[in-house]
Design a protein around this motif. Structure first.
Motif, PDB file in Angstrom:
ATOM      1  N   ASN A  65      38.597  40.736 -38.026  1.00  0.00           N
ATOM      2  CA  ASN A  65      38.036  39.955 -36.925  1.00  0.00           C
ATOM      3  C   ASN A  65      38.733  40.284 -35.613  1.00  0.00           C
ATOM      4  O   ASN A  65      38.137  40.136 -34.542  1.00  0.00           O
ATOM      5  CB  ASN A  65      38.128  38.460 -37.211  1.00  0.00           C
ATOM      6  CG  ASN A  65      37.246  38.054 -38.370  1.00  0.00           C
ATOM      7  OD1 ASN A  65      36.107  38.486 -38.473  1.00  0.00           O
ATOM      8  ND2 ASN A  65      37.786  37.249 -39.275  1.00  0.00           N
ATOM      9  N   LYS A  66      39.971  40.726 -35.683  1.00  0.00           N
ATOM     10  CA  LYS A  66      40.722  41.108 -34.488  1.00  0.00           C
ATOM     11  C   LYS A  66      40.680  42.610 -34.222  1.00  0.00           C
ATOM     12  O   LYS A  66      40.907  43.043 -33.105  1.00  0.00           O
ATOM     13  CB  LYS A  66      42.182  40.682 -34.631  1.00  0.00           C
ATOM     14  CG  LYS A  66      42.384  39.188 -34.661  1.00  0.00           C
ATOM     15  CD  LYS A  66      43.848  38.856 -34.801  1.00  0.00           C
ATOM     16  CE  LYS A  66      44.067  37.361 -34.882  1.00  0.00           C
ATOM     17  NZ  LYS A  66      45.474  37.026 -35.136  1.00  0.00           N
ATOM     18  N   LEU A  67      40.410  43.396 -35.258  1.00  0.00           N
ATOM     19  CA  LEU A  67      40.525  44.845 -35.136  1.00  0.00           C
ATOM     20  C   LEU A  67      39.201  45.589 -35.000  1.00  0.00           C
ATOM     21  O   LEU A  67      39.163  46.688 -34.462  1.00  0.00           O
ATOM     22  CB  LEU A  67      41.271  45.403 -36.358  1.00  0.00           C
ATOM     23  CG  LEU A  67      42.695  44.911 -36.579  1.00  0.00           C
ATOM     24  CD1 LEU A  67      43.234  45.429 -37.914  1.00  0.00           C
ATOM     25  CD2 LEU A  67      43.596  45.333 -35.435  1.00  0.00           C
ATOM     26  N   LEU A  68      38.129  45.012 -35.500  1.00  0.00           N
ATOM     27  CA  LEU A  68      36.859  45.722 -35.607  1.00  0.00           C
ATOM     28  C   LEU A  68      35.797  45.119 -34.689  1.00  0.00           C
ATOM     29  O   LEU A  68      35.600  43.900 -34.681  1.00  0.00           O
ATOM     30  CB  LEU A  68      36.383  45.634 -37.070  1.00  0.00           C
ATOM     31  CG  LEU A  68      35.162  46.417 -37.486  1.00  0.00           C
ATOM     32  CD1 LEU A  68      35.395  47.919 -37.352  1.00  0.00           C
ATOM     33  CD2 LEU A  68      34.817  46.090 -38.932  1.00  0.00           C
ATOM     34  N   PRO A  69      35.087  45.953 -33.929  1.00  0.00           N
ATOM     35  CA  PRO A  69      33.983  45.419 -33.120  1.00  0.00           C
ATOM     36  C   PRO A  69      32.891  44.834 -34.018  1.00  0.00           C
ATOM     37  O   PRO A  69      32.739  45.238 -35.170  1.00  0.00           O
ATOM     38  CB  PRO A  69      33.443  46.640 -32.370  1.00  0.00           C
ATOM     39  CG  PRO A  69      34.450  47.718 -32.535  1.00  0.00           C
ATOM     40  CD  PRO A  69      35.237  47.400 -33.754  1.00  0.00           C
ATOM     41  N   LYS A  70      32.135  43.893 -33.473  1.00  0.00           N
ATOM     42  CA  LYS A  70      30.987  43.357 -34.209  1.00  0.00           C
ATOM     43  C   LYS A  70      29.990  44.480 -34.432  1.00  0.00           C
ATOM     44  O   LYS A  70      29.867  45.390 -33.610  1.00  0.00           O
ATOM     45  CB  LYS A  70      30.327  42.220 -33.415  1.00  0.00           C
ATOM     46  CG  LYS A  70      31.187  40.994 -33.328  1.00  0.00           C
ATOM     47  CD  LYS A  70      30.471  39.913 -32.549  1.00  0.00           C
ATOM     48  CE  LYS A  70      31.377  38.694 -32.465  1.00  0.00           C
ATOM     49  NZ  LYS A  70      30.779  37.637 -31.662  1.00  0.00           N
ATOM     50  N   TYR A  71      29.267  44.387 -35.548  1.00  0.00           N
ATOM     51  CA  TYR A  71      28.327  45.446 -35.904  1.00  0.00           C
ATOM     52  C   TYR A  71      27.313  45.688 -34.791  1.00  0.00           C
ATOM     53  O   TYR A  71      26.996  46.844 -34.470  1.00  0.00           O
ATOM     54  CB  TYR A  71      27.624  45.093 -37.223  1.00  0.00           C
ATOM     55  CG  TYR A  71      26.863  46.245 -37.812  1.00  0.00           C
ATOM     56  CD1 TYR A  71      27.525  47.339 -38.358  1.00  0.00           C
ATOM     57  CD2 TYR A  71      25.476  46.237 -37.826  1.00  0.00           C
ATOM     58  CE1 TYR A  71      26.828  48.401 -38.903  1.00  0.00           C
ATOM     59  CE2 TYR A  71      24.766  47.292 -38.377  1.00  0.00           C
ATOM     60  CZ  TYR A  71      25.446  48.373 -38.913  1.00  0.00           C
ATOM     61  OH  TYR A  71      24.752  49.424 -39.451  1.00  0.00           O
ATOM     62  N   GLU A  72      26.823  44.625 -34.190  1.00  0.00           N
ATOM     63  CA  GLU A  72      25.808  44.781 -33.143  1.00  0.00           C
ATOM     64  C   GLU A  72      26.361  45.434 -31.875  1.00  0.00           C
ATOM     65  O   GLU A  72      25.595  45.927 -31.038  1.00  0.00           O
ATOM     66  CB  GLU A  72      25.122  43.451 -32.809  1.00  0.00           C
ATOM     67  CG  GLU A  72      26.045  42.357 -32.377  1.00  0.00           C
ATOM     68  CD  GLU A  72      26.580  41.479 -33.526  1.00  0.00           C
ATOM     69  OE1 GLU A  72      27.148  40.433 -33.205  1.00  0.00           O
ATOM     70  OE2 GLU A  72      26.453  41.841 -34.704  1.00  0.00           O
ATOM     71  N   ASP A  73      27.690  45.476 -31.716  1.00  0.00           N
ATOM     72  CA  ASP A  73      28.306  46.109 -30.549  1.00  0.00           C
ATOM     73  C   ASP A  73      28.604  47.592 -30.758  1.00  0.00           C
ATOM     74  O   ASP A  73      29.041  48.276 -29.831  1.00  0.00           O
ATOM     75  CB  ASP A  73      29.605  45.381 -30.180  1.00  0.00           C
ATOM     76  CG  ASP A  73      29.364  43.959 -29.704  1.00  0.00           C
ATOM     77  OD1 ASP A  73      28.255  43.673 -29.202  1.00  0.00           O
ATOM     78  OD2 ASP A  73      30.283  43.125 -29.834  1.00  0.00           O
ATOM     79  N   ILE A  74      28.370  48.088 -31.956  1.00  0.00           N
ATOM     80  CA  ILE A  74      28.637  49.497 -32.278  1.00  0.00           C
ATOM     81  C   ILE A  74      27.379  50.310 -31.959  1.00  0.00           C
ATOM     82  O   ILE A  74      26.279  49.952 -32.396  1.00  0.00           O
ATOM     83  CB  ILE A  74      29.007  49.645 -33.770  1.00  0.00           C
ATOM     84  CG1 ILE A  74      30.276  48.838 -34.076  1.00  0.00           C
ATOM     85  CG2 ILE A  74      29.188  51.117 -34.141  1.00  0.00           C
ATOM     86  CD1 ILE A  74      30.560  48.691 -35.560  1.00  0.00           C
ATOM     87  N   PRO A  75      27.519  51.400 -31.200  1.00  0.00           N
ATOM     88  CA  PRO A  75      26.345  52.221 -30.888  1.00  0.00           C
ATOM     89  C   PRO A  75      25.657  52.746 -32.154  1.00  0.00           C
ATOM     90  O   PRO A  75      26.315  53.059 -33.154  1.00  0.00           O
ATOM     91  CB  PRO A  75      26.918  53.375 -30.057  1.00  0.00           C
ATOM     92  CG  PRO A  75      28.174  52.810 -29.467  1.00  0.00           C
ATOM     93  CD  PRO A  75      28.723  51.880 -30.521  1.00  0.00           C
TER      94      PRO A  75
END
Length: 112
Positions: free
Chosen positions: A21-31
């Protein structure tokens, strides 16, 4: 969304997984280019190789201002985590690698 700079993670988090939750972007924010498993970027290939088999002879060119050890530990802590779904983890790590590294070369370890 987590900051898109490498975060400090411990050796324990690198081995056993960190707080995604602190290290990975949300899936919808990934190109989308990193989500499409049929259109593999060099970053997807790197992350897939690291996750499934490990890599040898790793050489990276970091982007200006990026600490390469922090970047690799950050990504490694995500890969070691049991969360989230595999597709999210792989796409997110490929995306982060693309943000922090200019180039990567490696050899995929031989499967035993």
């Amino acid at each position: 969304m987590p900051e898109l700079i490498p975060q400090e993670v411990t050796a324990t988090e690198f081995v056993y997984g960190g707080d995604v939750n602190k290290l990975l972007p949300k899936y919808e924010d990934i190109p989308d280019e990193f989500k499409d498993m049929n259109r593999r970027t060099k970053w997807n290939e790197f992350i897939s190789s690291w996750f499934y088999d490990g890599v040898d002879h790793l050489e990276i060119e970091r982007k200006d201002g990026i600490n390469p050890q922090k970047a690799l530990y950050h990504i490694g802590a995500i890969l070691a985590s049991r969360e989230p779904k595999h597709e999210h983890k792989m796409a997110g790590c490929a995306y982060l690698a693309s943000l922090w590294l200019d180039d990567v070369s490696f050899e995929r370890k031989a499967r035993k």
